[in-house]
Scaffold this active site. Structure first.
Site, PDB file in Angstrom:
ATOM      1  N   ASP A 146       0.688  -1.098   0.229  1.00 23.00           N
ATOM      2  CA  ASP A 146      -0.092   0.027  -0.042  1.00 23.00           C
ATOM      3  C   ASP A 146       0.866   1.068   0.070  1.00 23.00           C
ATOM      4  O   ASP A 146       0.303   2.353  -0.389  1.00 23.00           O
ATOM      5  CB  ASP A 146      -0.938   0.030   1.270  1.00 23.00           C
ATOM      6  CG  ASP A 146      -1.815  -1.196   1.345  1.00 23.00           C
ATOM      7  OD1 ASP A 146      -2.210  -1.950   0.412  1.00 23.00           O
ATOM      8  OD2 ASP A 146      -2.201  -1.544   2.692  1.00 23.00           O
ATOM      9  N   GLN A 293      -1.729  -9.038  -6.479  1.00 23.95           N
ATOM     10  CA  GLN A 293      -1.023  -7.875  -6.338  1.00 23.95           C
ATOM     11  C   GLN A 293       0.067  -8.190  -5.226  1.00 23.95           C
ATOM     12  O   GLN A 293       0.979  -7.470  -5.141  1.00 23.95           O
ATOM     13  CB  GLN A 293      -1.634  -6.622  -6.082  1.00 23.95           C
ATOM     14  CG  GLN A 293      -2.755  -6.030  -7.166  1.00 23.95           C
ATOM     15  CD  GLN A 293      -3.621  -5.259  -6.748  1.00 23.95           C
ATOM     16  OE1 GLN A 293      -3.840  -4.066  -6.837  1.00 23.95           O
ATOM     17  NE2 GLN A 293      -4.785  -5.664  -6.131  1.00 23.95           N
TER      18      GLN A 293
HETATM   19  O1  F6P Z   1      -2.686  -4.037   3.421  1.00 25.20           O
HETATM   20  C1  F6P Z   1      -2.130  -4.881   2.533  1.00 25.20           C
HETATM   21  C2  F6P Z   1      -3.360  -5.158   1.846  1.00 25.20           C
HETATM   22  O2  F6P Z   1      -3.371  -6.145   0.540  1.00 25.20           O
HETATM   23  C3  F6P Z   1      -4.736  -3.923   1.481  1.00 25.20           C
HETATM   24  O3  F6P Z   1      -4.056  -3.502   0.214  1.00 25.20           O
HETATM   25  C4  F6P Z   1      -5.715  -4.886   1.388  1.00 25.20           C
HETATM   26  O4  F6P Z   1      -6.993  -3.751   1.617  1.00 25.20           O
HETATM   27  C5  F6P Z   1      -5.695  -5.573   2.515  1.00 25.20           C
HETATM   28  O5  F6P Z   1      -4.470  -6.051   2.744  1.00 25.20           O
HETATM   29  C6  F6P Z   1      -6.403  -7.146   2.255  1.00 25.20           C
HETATM   30  O6  F6P Z   1      -6.342  -7.928   3.300  1.00 25.20           O
HETATM   31  P1  F6P Z   1      -6.675  -9.512   3.559  1.00 25.20           P
HETATM   32  O7  F6P Z   1      -5.214 -10.140   3.029  1.00 25.20           O
HETATM   33  O8  F6P Z   1      -6.915  -9.661   5.112  1.00 25.20           O
HETATM   34  O9  F6P Z   1      -7.859  -9.632   2.547  1.00 25.20           O
END
Ligand code: F6P
Length: 367
Positions: A146, A293
Site C-alpha cells: 500500500d 498484487q
Molecule cells: O495492506 C495490504 C492489503 O493487501 C490491502 O491493500 C488490502 O486492503 C488488505 O491488505 C487485504 O487484506 P486481506 O489479505 O486480509 O484480505
C-alpha cells in the site's frame, strides 16, 4: 534482558504479506550470525508466534536461496495484535478480545530474546510500539504494497505490486480495445491511492480514481462518452478499493470479526461499472485484481530495497539503536522512532506531482 551485549534476536513478519519479506529475513539473519555473532530465532506467523510461543532457530541454510521467493518463510498473520487479541466468542457469538501482552513478554524472556526485528506495516509497528512501552527492544522494517507508512517515501513490496498491477492493466487494455468496452479495474491499497496512481499512470489508464479524490460520476461518465465519440471506443479505469463517490461511502467487502482492523474493502469497481453502464449505455465490466498484487517474486528494485532495509536493521542492532524503524527518504536509508509510525496512514497529498502529471497527460482523476 541484558543491558549491554545482546546474544539472541527474534525476527517476525506481520500483517499482509508482500514480495521482499524473505529478502529482509535473509540479510538480517546472515548479518546477525556472521557479522554480529548472534543467535537468530524466526518467530512464526508474526505476533501470533510470540503469543503462542512458536519460533525456530534460523541458520545460514534456512535463509539460503530465499531471496527471490515471494511471501514469507516465517508465515504471517494480520489478526494477531497482542494488545487486542481475539480469544473466543461470548454467549451471543460476539468476538471477545483480550490484552495478552504479558504472555508475549513471558515468551520473549523464556526464549531469552534480547531484541525483536519486526518487519511489517502500521499494524505491526503499533504492536511493536506497545512492546517498546513494556521495555522490549524492537527494530522495525517497513513493508506493504500500500506504501502508506509514515515517514518513508517507499515501503518494499510496493514497486513490485505496481509492476504486477500495471501488467494486469496492460492486459485488460487490449481486451477493452477489442470489445469496445469500459473496463473498470480495482486495485488494493486500503485508504491510500499510491498503488492505483502509479499503476494507473504506468498503464496509461484513461481514468484514475483514488480514495483521496472522491469521484464525480458525471465526470467519469463524460470521459467515457467523450472518448467513444472521438472514436476511442474503449475506456480503461483504474480504481482504488478505498475509493468512494462524492458524498458516498467506501464499499466494504467483508468484516473480519477476529481482526483488530476488521474492515476489508472491495467491490467499488462493480458498483462503478454498473453506474457507468446505466448512465451511458456503454458496455462496462469490472475486474478485481485482489491478492495477485501481493504474490510472486520481488522485482530487482525491491530485492535491493528490502536488502538495504534489512542491512539497516542489522546496523541498528549492532549500534544498540533501539525502537527505530528503517525508512527511505530522498534516496537514502535512515531511521525514525517506531512510535511515530504506529497507527497512522500516509495517503496521497492532493498536491502530489503524480496527480499533476496524470492531469497533464489528459487523465481524468474522477473529479
Ligand atoms: O495492506 C495490504 C492489503 O493487501 C490491502 O491493500 C488490502 O486492503 C488488505 O491488505 C487485504 O487484506 P486481506 O489479505 O486480509 O484480505
Amino acid at each position: 534482558m541484558s543491558q549491554d551485549r545482546i546474544k539472541r534476536i527474534g525476527v517476525l513478519t506481520g500483517g499482509g504479506d508482500c514480495p521482499g519479506l524473505n529478502a529482509v529475513i535473509r540479510v538480517v539473519t546472515k548479518a546477525a550470525i556472521t557479522q554480529l555473532g548472534l543467535d537468530v530465532y524466526g518467530i512464526e506467523d508474526g505476533f501470533l508466534g510470540l503469543i503462542r510461543n512458536r519460533m525456530r532457530r534460523l541458520g545460514m541454510d534456512d535463509v539460503s536461496d530465499i531471496l527471490t521467493r515471494g511471501g514469507t518463510i516465517l508465515g504471517t498473520s494480520n489478526k494477531a495484535n497482542p494488545a487486542h487479541f481475539a480469544v473466543g466468542k461470548d454467549t451471543e457469538g460476539k468476538t471477545v478480545f483480550e490484552d495478552v501482552t504479558d504472555r508475549v513478554i513471558e515468551h520473549i524472556e523464556e526464549r531469552e530474546l534480547d531484541a525483536i526485528v519486526c518487519i511489517g506495516g502500521d499494524g505491526t509497528m503499533s504492536g511493536a510500539a506497545d512492546l517498546v512501552r513494556r521495555g522490549v527492544r524492537c527494530v522495525g522494517v517497513p513493508k506493504t504494497i500500500d506504501n502508506d507508512l509514515m515517514h518513508t517515501d517507499l515501503t518494499f513490496g510496493f514497486t513490485t505490486a505496481v509492476q504486477t498491477a500495471t501488467e494486469c492493466l496492460d492486459r485488460i487494455h487490449s481486451t477493452a480495445s477489442s470489445h469496445h468496452r469500459v473496463m473498470v479495474v480495482e486495485l488494493m491499497g486500503r485508504n491510500a491511492g499510491w498503488l492505483t496512481l502509479q499503476a494507473g499512470l504506468a498503464s496509461g489508464s484513461d481514468v484514475i480514481v483514488i480514495p483521496e479524490i472522491p469521484y464525480n460520476l458525471d465526470s467519469v461518465c463524460a470521459t467515457c462518452v467523450r472518448r467513444s465519440q472521438k472514436g476511442k471506443r474503449f475506456t480503461l479505469i483504474a480504481v482504488s478499493e478505498g475509493a468512494s463517490q462524492k458524498g458516498g461511502e467506501q464499499v466494504v467487502d467483508k468484516i473480519v470479526h477476529d481482526s483488530p482492523d476488521p474492515v476489508r474493502l472491495g467491490g467499488v469497481s462493480t458498483v462503478l461499472a454498473e453506474q457507468i453502464s446505466k448512465e451511458t449505455h456503454l458496455e462496462s465490466r469490472a475486474t478485481i485484481l485482489g491478492h495477485v498484487q501481493r504474490g510472486g517474486t520481488p522485482i530487482a528494485f525491491d530485492r535491493v530495497l528490502a536488502t538495504h532495509f534489512g542491512f539497516k536493521a542489522a546496523e541498528m542492532l549492532a549500534e544498540h539503536k533501539w525502537n527505530q524503524m528503517a525508512v527511505y527518504r530522498n534516496g537514502a536509508v535512515d531511521s525514525v522512532p517506531i512510535e511515530s509510525v504506529a497507527n497512522q496512514q500516509r495517503t496521497v497529498p492532493l498536491d502530489d506531482p503524480l496527480i499533476a502529471m496524470a492531469r497533464a497527460v489528459g487523465t481524468c482523476m474522477g473529479d
